[in-house]
Scaffold this motif. Structure first.
Motif, mmCIF file in Angstrom:
data_model
loop_
_atom_site.group_PDB
_atom_site.id
_atom_site.type_symbol
_atom_site.label_atom_id
_atom_site.label_comp_id
_atom_site.label_asym_id
_atom_site.label_seq_id
_atom_site.Cartn_x
_atom_site.Cartn_y
_atom_site.Cartn_z
ATOM 1 N N LEU A 189 0.818 -1.396 -0.007
ATOM 2 C CA LEU A 189 0.090 0.098 0.401
ATOM 3 C C LEU A 189 0.758 1.424 0.132
ATOM 4 C CD1 LEU A 189 -2.521 0.977 0.152
ATOM 5 C CD2 LEU A 189 -3.074 1.065 2.431
ATOM 6 N N ASP A 190 1.932 1.248 0.290
ATOM 7 C CA ASP A 190 2.884 2.776 1.155
ATOM 8 C C ASP A 190 4.545 1.990 0.369
ATOM 9 O OD1 ASP A 190 2.446 4.707 0.877
ATOM 10 O OD2 ASP A 190 1.535 4.437 4.015
ATOM 11 N N PRO A 191 4.507 1.467 -0.883
ATOM 12 C CA PRO A 191 6.051 1.734 -1.059
ATOM 13 C C PRO A 191 6.806 2.749 -0.821
ATOM 14 C CG PRO A 191 4.683 1.796 -2.804
ATOM 15 C CD PRO A 191 4.042 1.762 -1.698
ATOM 16 N N VAL A 192 8.069 1.980 -0.038
ATOM 17 C CA VAL A 192 9.254 3.051 0.239
ATOM 18 C C VAL A 192 10.610 3.305 -0.795
ATOM 19 C CG1 VAL A 192 10.257 4.612 1.703
ATOM 20 C CG2 VAL A 192 8.275 4.209 2.400
ATOM 21 N N ALA A 193 10.771 4.104 -0.974
ATOM 22 C CA ALA A 193 12.360 3.407 -1.764
ATOM 23 C C ALA A 193 13.477 3.650 -0.627
ATOM 24 C CB ALA A 193 12.391 4.530 -3.232
ATOM 25 N N ALA A 194 13.709 2.909 -0.030
ATOM 26 C CA ALA A 194 14.582 2.688 1.503
ATOM 27 C C ALA A 194 16.435 2.884 0.509
ATOM 28 C CB ALA A 194 14.575 1.232 1.805
ATOM 29 N N ASP A 195 16.807 2.436 -1.214
ATOM 30 C CA ASP A 195 17.587 2.502 -1.406
ATOM 31 C C ASP A 195 17.661 3.009 -2.470
ATOM 32 O OD1 ASP A 195 20.457 2.868 -0.986
ATOM 33 O OD2 ASP A 195 20.691 0.558 -1.339
ATOM 34 N N VAL A 196 18.409 4.361 -3.226
ATOM 35 C CA VAL A 196 17.568 4.375 -4.626
ATOM 36 C C VAL A 196 19.869 4.740 -4.544
ATOM 37 C CG1 VAL A 196 17.628 6.111 -6.044
ATOM 38 C CG2 VAL A 196 15.984 5.826 -4.152
ATOM 39 N N ARG A 197 20.384 3.975 -6.110
ATOM 40 C CA ARG A 197 22.114 3.934 -6.104
ATOM 41 C C ARG A 197 21.825 4.388 -7.591
ATOM 42 N NH1 ARG A 197 25.180 0.620 -2.315
ATOM 43 N NH2 ARG A 197 23.835 0.480 -0.038
ATOM 44 N N GLU A 198 23.083 4.419 -8.412
ATOM 45 C CA GLU A 198 23.467 5.057 -9.711
ATOM 46 C C GLU A 198 24.228 4.082 -10.213
ATOM 47 O OE1 GLU A 198 22.367 8.908 -11.645
ATOM 48 O OE2 GLU A 198 21.396 9.647 -9.593
ATOM 49 N N HIS A 199 24.183 3.176 -10.965
ATOM 50 C CA HIS A 199 25.122 2.166 -11.440
ATOM 51 C C HIS A 199 25.550 2.779 -13.499
ATOM 52 C CE1 HIS A 199 25.094 0.139 -7.868
ATOM 53 N NE2 HIS A 199 23.893 -0.302 -8.755
ATOM 54 N N GLY A 200 26.101 3.613 -13.329
ATOM 55 C CA GLY A 200 26.284 3.445 -14.565
ATOM 56 C C GLY A 200 25.190 4.801 -15.102
ATOM 57 N N SER A 201 24.160 3.939 -16.201
ATOM 58 C CA SER A 201 22.958 4.411 -16.623
ATOM 59 C C SER A 201 21.937 3.745 -16.129
ATOM 60 C CB SER A 201 23.449 4.533 -18.322
ATOM 61 O OG SER A 201 23.193 3.094 -18.448
#
Ligand code: OGA
Ligand code: ZN
Ligand code: ZN
Length: 355
Positions: A41-53
Protein backbone atom coordinates in the motif's frame (compact mmCIF):
# COMPACT_ATOMS: atom_id res chain seq x y z
CA UNK A 1 29.53 13.39 -15.22
CA UNK A 2 25.93 12.39 -14.86
CA UNK A 3 23.95 14.51 -12.46
CA UNK A 4 22.22 12.82 -9.55
CA UNK A 5 18.73 11.77 -10.44
CA UNK A 6 16.05 13.26 -8.24
CA UNK A 7 13.31 10.73 -7.81
CA UNK A 8 12.03 12.46 -4.70
CA UNK A 9 9.03 13.97 -6.46
CA UNK A 10 7.99 10.80 -8.26
CA UNK A 11 5.23 8.77 -6.62
CA UNK A 12 6.60 5.46 -5.34
CA UNK A 13 3.54 3.62 -6.59
CA UNK A 14 4.23 4.84 -10.14
CA UNK A 15 7.84 3.69 -9.96
CA UNK A 16 6.83 0.29 -8.55
CA UNK A 17 4.10 -0.14 -11.16
CA UNK A 18 6.71 0.44 -13.88
CA UNK A 19 9.36 -1.91 -12.49
CA UNK A 20 10.83 -3.77 -15.49
CA UNK A 21 12.20 -6.77 -13.54
CA UNK A 22 11.26 -10.31 -14.62
CA UNK A 23 9.13 -10.82 -11.48
CA UNK A 24 7.03 -7.81 -12.45
CA UNK A 25 7.03 -8.26 -16.23
CA UNK A 26 7.01 -11.51 -18.10
CA UNK A 27 10.28 -11.46 -20.09
CA UNK A 28 8.68 -13.28 -23.07
CA UNK A 29 5.75 -10.92 -23.61
CA UNK A 30 6.75 -7.81 -21.70
CA UNK A 31 3.33 -7.95 -20.03
CA UNK A 32 2.76 -7.10 -16.42
CA UNK A 33 2.43 -10.04 -14.05
CA UNK A 34 0.77 -8.28 -11.08
CA UNK A 35 -2.31 -6.29 -10.25
CA UNK A 36 -2.21 -2.84 -8.73
CA UNK A 37 -3.77 -4.37 -5.60
CA UNK A 38 -0.78 -6.75 -5.27
CA UNK A 39 1.61 -3.86 -4.54
CA UNK A 40 2.37 -2.81 -0.97
CA UNK A 41 0.00 0.00 0.00
CA UNK A 42 2.80 2.37 0.88
CA UNK A 43 6.03 1.39 -0.89
CA UNK A 44 9.08 3.40 0.14
CA UNK A 45 12.30 3.72 -1.86
CA UNK A 46 14.58 2.63 0.98
CA UNK A 47 17.79 2.77 -1.05
CA UNK A 48 18.47 4.54 -4.36
CA UNK A 49 21.78 4.03 -6.19
CA UNK A 50 23.06 4.95 -9.60
CA UNK A 51 25.16 2.48 -11.55
CA UNK A 52 26.37 4.05 -14.78
CA UNK A 53 23.30 4.54 -16.91
CA UNK A 54 21.02 2.61 -14.52
CA UNK A 55 19.19 3.53 -11.35
CA UNK A 56 18.57 0.86 -8.74
CA UNK A 57 15.89 1.14 -6.08
CA UNK A 58 15.46 -1.24 -3.17
CA UNK A 59 11.96 -1.02 -1.78
CA UNK A 60 10.62 -1.22 1.76
CA UNK A 61 8.78 -2.99 3.23
CA UNK A 62 9.16 -5.97 0.88
CA UNK A 63 12.82 -5.66 -0.24
CA UNK A 64 11.86 -5.76 -3.94
CA UNK A 65 14.62 -4.53 -6.26
CA UNK A 66 13.97 -2.44 -9.37
CA UNK A 67 16.52 -1.34 -11.97
CA UNK A 68 15.55 1.39 -14.43
CA UNK A 69 17.52 2.91 -17.31
CA UNK A 70 18.13 6.62 -16.63
CA UNK A 71 16.82 7.44 -20.08
CA UNK A 72 13.48 5.88 -19.10
CA UNK A 73 12.89 8.66 -16.55
CA UNK A 74 13.49 11.32 -19.15
CA UNK A 75 11.17 9.99 -21.87
CA UNK A 76 8.49 12.55 -22.74
CA UNK A 77 4.79 11.75 -22.51
CA UNK A 78 3.50 10.62 -25.91
CA UNK A 79 0.59 12.59 -27.31
CA UNK A 80 -2.58 10.60 -27.99
CA UNK A 81 -2.03 9.63 -31.64
CA UNK A 82 -5.73 10.10 -32.37
CA UNK A 83 -5.98 13.68 -31.10
CA UNK A 84 -5.42 16.92 -32.97
CA UNK A 85 -2.05 17.35 -31.20
CA UNK A 86 -0.64 14.45 -33.24
CA UNK A 87 -2.00 15.72 -36.60
CA UNK A 88 -1.27 18.35 -39.23
CA UNK A 89 -4.51 20.20 -39.89
CA UNK A 90 -5.05 21.47 -43.43
CA UNK A 91 -7.00 23.64 -45.82
CA UNK A 92 -7.09 22.43 -49.43
CA UNK A 93 -4.25 24.78 -50.44
CA UNK A 94 -2.02 23.32 -47.72
CA UNK A 95 -2.31 19.80 -49.08
CA UNK A 96 -0.68 19.72 -52.51
CA UNK A 97 -0.75 16.41 -54.38
CA UNK A 98 2.89 15.72 -53.48
CA UNK A 99 1.92 15.35 -49.82
CA UNK A 100 -0.88 12.83 -50.18
CA UNK A 101 -0.66 11.15 -53.62
CA UNK A 102 1.47 8.05 -54.00
CA UNK A 103 2.15 5.66 -56.81
CA UNK A 104 1.03 2.10 -56.12
CA UNK A 105 4.38 0.62 -57.17
CA UNK A 106 6.25 2.98 -54.88
CA UNK A 107 3.78 2.11 -52.13
CA UNK A 108 4.42 -1.60 -52.62
CA UNK A 109 8.16 -0.99 -52.15
CA UNK A 110 7.76 1.35 -49.18
CA UNK A 111 4.34 1.98 -47.66
CA UNK A 112 5.69 4.25 -44.90
CA UNK A 113 5.19 7.63 -46.66
CA UNK A 114 1.55 6.91 -47.59
CA UNK A 115 0.65 5.39 -44.22
CA UNK A 116 2.29 8.35 -42.51
CA UNK A 117 0.13 10.67 -44.64
CA UNK A 118 -3.00 8.85 -43.43
CA UNK A 119 -1.91 9.37 -39.83
CA UNK A 120 -0.81 12.96 -40.28
CA UNK A 121 -3.26 14.40 -42.81
CA UNK A 122 -5.99 11.76 -42.54
CA UNK A 123 -5.74 10.95 -46.22
CA UNK A 124 -3.66 9.19 -48.85
CA UNK A 125 -4.47 8.64 -52.51
CA UNK A 126 -2.82 5.63 -54.12
CA UNK A 127 -2.61 5.90 -57.90
CA UNK A 128 -2.20 3.11 -60.41
CA UNK A 129 -3.79 0.49 -58.17
CA UNK A 130 -4.75 -2.50 -60.36
CA UNK A 131 -8.27 -2.00 -61.70
CA UNK A 132 -9.66 -5.36 -60.70
CA UNK A 133 -12.68 -6.25 -58.62
CA UNK A 134 -12.00 -6.72 -54.89
CA UNK A 135 -8.59 -5.06 -55.13
CA UNK A 136 -9.74 -2.69 -52.39
CA UNK A 137 -9.61 -5.63 -49.96
CA UNK A 138 -6.03 -6.32 -50.99
CA UNK A 139 -5.15 -2.66 -50.41
CA UNK A 140 -6.63 -2.83 -46.89
CA UNK A 141 -4.67 -6.04 -46.34
CA UNK A 142 -1.38 -4.25 -46.99
CA UNK A 143 -1.69 -2.35 -43.71
CA UNK A 144 -4.46 -3.88 -41.64
CA UNK A 145 -7.72 -5.77 -41.44
CA UNK A 146 -10.99 -5.28 -43.23
CA UNK A 147 -13.93 -4.35 -41.00
CA UNK A 148 -16.92 -6.28 -42.28
CA UNK A 149 -20.30 -4.62 -41.87
CA UNK A 150 -23.90 -5.08 -42.98
CA UNK A 151 -22.73 -3.72 -46.36
CA UNK A 152 -20.42 -6.73 -46.66
CA UNK A 153 -16.64 -7.06 -46.59
CA UNK A 154 -16.69 -4.68 -49.50
CA UNK A 155 -19.44 -2.55 -50.98
CA UNK A 156 -20.06 -1.46 -54.54
CA UNK A 157 -20.69 2.25 -54.97
CA UNK A 158 -22.69 2.52 -58.15
CA UNK A 159 -26.25 3.30 -59.14
CA UNK A 160 -28.51 0.58 -57.78
CA UNK A 161 -32.10 -0.05 -58.72
CA UNK A 162 -33.19 -0.44 -55.10
CA UNK A 163 -30.63 1.49 -53.03
CA UNK A 164 -30.54 1.17 -49.22
CA UNK A 165 -28.24 4.21 -49.07
CA UNK A 166 -28.07 7.41 -51.11
CA UNK A 167 -24.43 6.58 -51.85
CA UNK A 168 -25.82 3.96 -54.24
CA UNK A 169 -27.67 6.55 -56.36
CA UNK A 170 -26.36 9.36 -58.55
CA UNK A 171 -27.34 12.25 -56.25
CA UNK A 172 -24.88 14.72 -54.78
CA UNK A 173 -23.48 13.65 -51.44
CA UNK A 174 -22.33 16.46 -49.17
CA UNK A 175 -19.30 16.13 -46.86
CA UNK A 176 -19.87 13.38 -44.32
CA UNK A 177 -18.24 10.65 -42.35
CA UNK A 178 -19.50 7.13 -42.93
CA UNK A 179 -21.47 4.93 -40.57
CA UNK A 180 -21.91 7.37 -37.65
CA UNK A 181 -24.70 5.02 -36.55
CA UNK A 182 -22.09 2.46 -35.52
CA UNK A 183 -20.33 2.50 -32.17
CA UNK A 184 -17.43 2.23 -32.66
CA UNK A 185 -17.37 3.61 -36.20
CA UNK A 186 -14.97 2.11 -38.72
CA UNK A 187 -12.02 4.44 -38.30
CA UNK A 188 -10.70 4.02 -41.84
CA UNK A 189 -12.45 3.97 -45.18
CA UNK A 190 -11.12 2.99 -48.59
CA UNK A 191 -12.68 3.83 -51.94
CA UNK A 192 -11.18 2.32 -55.08
CA UNK A 193 -12.27 3.65 -58.45
CA UNK A 194 -12.83 1.03 -61.15
CA UNK A 195 -14.79 3.17 -63.64
CA UNK A 196 -15.56 6.86 -63.77
CA UNK A 197 -16.95 7.77 -67.17
CA UNK A 198 -20.01 9.65 -65.92
CA UNK A 199 -20.32 13.41 -66.19
CA UNK A 200 -19.94 14.69 -62.62
CA UNK A 201 -19.22 12.48 -59.64
CA UNK A 202 -16.11 14.41 -58.58
CA UNK A 203 -14.82 13.71 -55.09
CA UNK A 204 -14.16 16.15 -52.27
CA UNK A 205 -12.39 15.79 -48.94
CA UNK A 206 -12.48 18.11 -45.92
CA UNK A 207 -10.33 18.04 -42.80
CA UNK A 208 -13.00 17.81 -40.10
CA UNK A 209 -10.43 18.60 -37.38
CA UNK A 210 -9.56 21.87 -39.11
CA UNK A 211 -13.25 22.71 -39.45
CA UNK A 212 -13.87 21.87 -35.77
CA UNK A 213 -10.85 23.98 -34.74
CA UNK A 214 -12.25 26.89 -36.76
CA UNK A 215 -15.63 26.53 -35.04
CA UNK A 216 -13.90 26.44 -31.64
CA UNK A 217 -12.02 29.66 -32.46
CA UNK A 218 -14.91 31.52 -34.07
CA UNK A 219 -17.94 30.34 -32.10
CA UNK A 220 -16.85 28.67 -28.86
CA UNK A 221 -20.41 28.26 -27.57
CA UNK A 222 -21.45 26.43 -30.75
CA UNK A 223 -18.36 24.24 -30.51
CA UNK A 224 -19.23 23.37 -26.91
CA UNK A 225 -22.81 22.50 -27.88
CA UNK A 226 -21.56 20.02 -30.49
CA UNK A 227 -19.03 18.47 -28.11
CA UNK A 228 -21.59 18.10 -25.32
CA UNK A 229 -24.69 16.91 -27.16
CA UNK A 230 -25.01 13.21 -27.94
CA UNK A 231 -26.83 12.86 -31.25
CA UNK A 232 -28.83 9.78 -32.22
CA UNK A 233 -27.55 8.50 -35.56
CA UNK A 234 -29.43 5.68 -37.20
CA UNK A 235 -29.57 3.42 -40.22
CA UNK A 236 -32.27 0.99 -41.15
CA UNK A 237 -33.13 -1.22 -44.05
CA UNK A 238 -34.97 -4.53 -44.36
CA UNK A 239 -32.20 -6.41 -42.49
CA UNK A 240 -30.53 -3.83 -40.30
CA UNK A 241 -31.30 -1.41 -37.48
CA UNK A 242 -28.27 0.46 -36.25
CA UNK A 243 -28.20 3.25 -33.66
CA UNK A 244 -25.44 5.16 -31.90
CA UNK A 245 -25.66 8.16 -29.58
CA UNK A 246 -22.51 10.19 -29.93
CA UNK A 247 -21.63 13.88 -30.26
CA UNK A 248 -20.75 15.44 -33.63
CA UNK A 249 -17.39 16.56 -32.28
CA UNK A 250 -15.62 14.26 -29.85
CA UNK A 251 -13.02 15.89 -27.59
CA UNK A 252 -10.89 14.52 -24.77
CA UNK A 253 -10.99 15.85 -21.21
CA UNK A 254 -8.30 18.42 -22.04
CA UNK A 255 -10.49 19.75 -24.88
CA UNK A 256 -8.45 18.30 -27.76
CA UNK A 257 -10.44 17.34 -30.85
CA UNK A 258 -10.42 13.58 -31.31
CA UNK A 259 -13.31 12.58 -33.55
CA UNK A 260 -15.80 14.06 -35.94
CA UNK A 261 -19.08 12.34 -36.85
CA UNK A 262 -21.07 14.21 -39.39
CA UNK A 263 -23.72 12.83 -41.68
CA UNK A 264 -26.93 14.67 -42.54
CA UNK A 265 -28.41 11.51 -44.09
CA UNK A 266 -28.31 9.46 -40.95
CA UNK A 267 -28.99 11.89 -38.13
CA UNK A 268 -32.06 10.78 -36.20
CA UNK A 269 -34.46 12.95 -34.23
CA UNK A 270 -32.79 14.72 -31.37
CA UNK A 271 -35.14 15.09 -28.39
CA UNK A 272 -34.16 17.76 -25.88
CA UNK A 273 -35.80 20.71 -24.11
CA UNK A 274 -36.75 23.38 -26.68
CA UNK A 275 -34.01 25.85 -25.69
CA UNK A 276 -31.30 23.21 -26.02
CA UNK A 277 -32.68 22.10 -29.37
CA UNK A 278 -32.49 25.65 -30.72
CA UNK A 279 -28.93 26.01 -29.43
CA UNK A 280 -27.88 22.69 -30.90
CA UNK A 281 -29.39 23.48 -34.31
CA UNK A 282 -27.63 26.87 -34.47
CA UNK A 283 -24.35 25.10 -33.67
CA UNK A 284 -24.97 22.26 -36.14
CA UNK A 285 -25.67 24.77 -38.87
CA UNK A 286 -22.59 26.83 -38.00
CA UNK A 287 -20.40 23.73 -38.28
CA UNK A 288 -22.03 22.69 -41.56
CA UNK A 289 -21.35 26.16 -42.96
CA UNK A 290 -17.68 25.93 -42.04
CA UNK A 291 -17.48 22.45 -43.57
CA UNK A 292 -18.94 23.95 -46.75
CA UNK A 293 -16.26 26.66 -47.09
CA UNK A 294 -14.68 26.18 -50.52
CA UNK A 295 -11.15 26.75 -49.22
CA UNK A 296 -11.49 23.73 -46.96
CA UNK A 297 -12.45 21.24 -49.63
CA UNK A 298 -9.83 19.35 -51.54
CA UNK A 299 -11.48 18.36 -54.81
CA UNK A 300 -10.10 15.54 -56.86
CA UNK A 301 -11.85 13.51 -59.51
CA UNK A 302 -11.05 9.85 -58.98
CA UNK A 303 -9.68 8.08 -62.05
CA UNK A 304 -9.77 4.34 -62.53
CA UNK A 305 -6.90 2.94 -60.47
CA UNK A 306 -7.17 5.58 -57.76
CA UNK A 307 -7.72 4.31 -54.23
CA UNK A 308 -8.27 6.77 -51.39
CA UNK A 309 -7.58 5.70 -47.83
CA UNK A 310 -8.89 8.12 -45.24
CA UNK A 311 -9.47 8.56 -41.53
CA UNK A 312 -13.22 8.25 -41.15
CA UNK A 313 -13.11 9.89 -37.72
CA UNK A 314 -11.59 13.03 -39.20
CA UNK A 315 -11.76 13.52 -42.96
CA UNK A 316 -15.20 14.02 -44.47
CA UNK A 317 -15.80 12.88 -48.03
CA UNK A 318 -18.25 14.11 -50.65
CA UNK A 319 -19.11 13.71 -54.29
CA UNK A 320 -20.93 15.87 -56.78
CA UNK A 321 -24.06 14.53 -58.51
CA UNK A 322 -23.39 12.60 -61.70
CA UNK A 323 -25.24 11.62 -64.80
CA UNK A 324 -26.47 8.12 -64.10
CA UNK A 325 -26.27 7.30 -67.81
CA UNK A 326 -22.46 7.19 -67.54
CA UNK A 327 -20.64 4.33 -65.91
CA UNK A 328 -19.28 5.04 -62.44
CA UNK A 329 -18.18 2.25 -60.14
CA UNK A 330 -16.19 2.42 -56.94
CA UNK A 331 -15.55 -0.39 -54.51
CA UNK A 332 -15.17 0.49 -50.87
CA UNK A 333 -14.35 -1.17 -47.61
CA UNK A 334 -13.68 -0.23 -44.02
CA UNK A 335 -10.68 -0.90 -41.83
CA UNK A 336 -9.25 0.58 -38.64
CA UNK A 337 -6.57 3.04 -37.70
CA UNK A 338 -5.09 0.84 -34.98
CA UNK A 339 -3.98 -1.75 -37.53
CA UNK A 340 -2.50 0.91 -39.77
CA UNK A 341 -0.63 2.48 -36.83
CA UNK A 342 0.67 -0.93 -35.81
CA UNK A 343 1.95 -1.67 -39.33
CA UNK A 344 3.66 1.69 -39.44
CA UNK A 345 5.24 1.23 -36.01
CA UNK A 346 6.60 -2.20 -36.96
CA UNK A 347 8.00 -0.87 -40.24
CA UNK A 348 9.60 2.07 -38.46
CA UNK A 349 11.14 -0.27 -35.90
CA UNK A 350 12.57 -2.39 -38.71
CA UNK A 351 14.16 0.74 -40.18
CA UNK A 352 15.57 1.61 -36.74
CA UNK A 353 16.82 -1.95 -36.12
CA UNK A 354 18.67 -2.04 -39.43
CA UNK A 355 20.64 1.13 -38.75
C1 OGA B 1 -19.64 6.28 -49.84
C2 OGA B 1 -19.66 7.57 -50.50
C3 OGA B 1 -18.94 8.73 -52.42
C4 OGA B 1 -18.77 8.55 -53.89
O1 OGA B 1 -19.73 5.26 -50.53
O2 OGA B 1 -19.53 6.25 -48.61
O3 OGA B 1 -19.81 8.55 -49.83
O4 OGA B 1 -17.80 9.11 -54.42
N1 OGA B 1 -19.43 7.57 -51.81
O5 OGA B 1 -19.59 7.90 -54.52
ZN1 ZN C 1 9.95 -5.75 -10.17
ZN1 ZN D 1 -19.61 7.98 -47.68
Amino acid sequence: MATALDIGGLPAVWLRDNCPCPLCRDPRTGQKLFQITDLPLDPVAADVREHGSDVEIVWAPDGHRSVYARTWFEAPAEPDPRSEDAKSLWNAAQLPASRFEFDWNDYARDPVPALTAVQRFGLALLRGVPCVEEQVLAVAGTFGFVRETNYGRLFDVRVEERPNNLAFTSVRITPHTDNPYRDPVPTLQLLHCLHNEAAGGDSGFVDGFRAAALLRAEQPDAYRALVCTPVPFEFRDAHTRLRAHRPIIGADDAGRIREVRFNNRSMGTLRLPAGELAEFYAAYRAFAEILGRPELMLTRRLDPGDCVVFDNTRVLHARTAFDGAGRRHLQGCYADLDGLASTLAVLDRTVGDAS
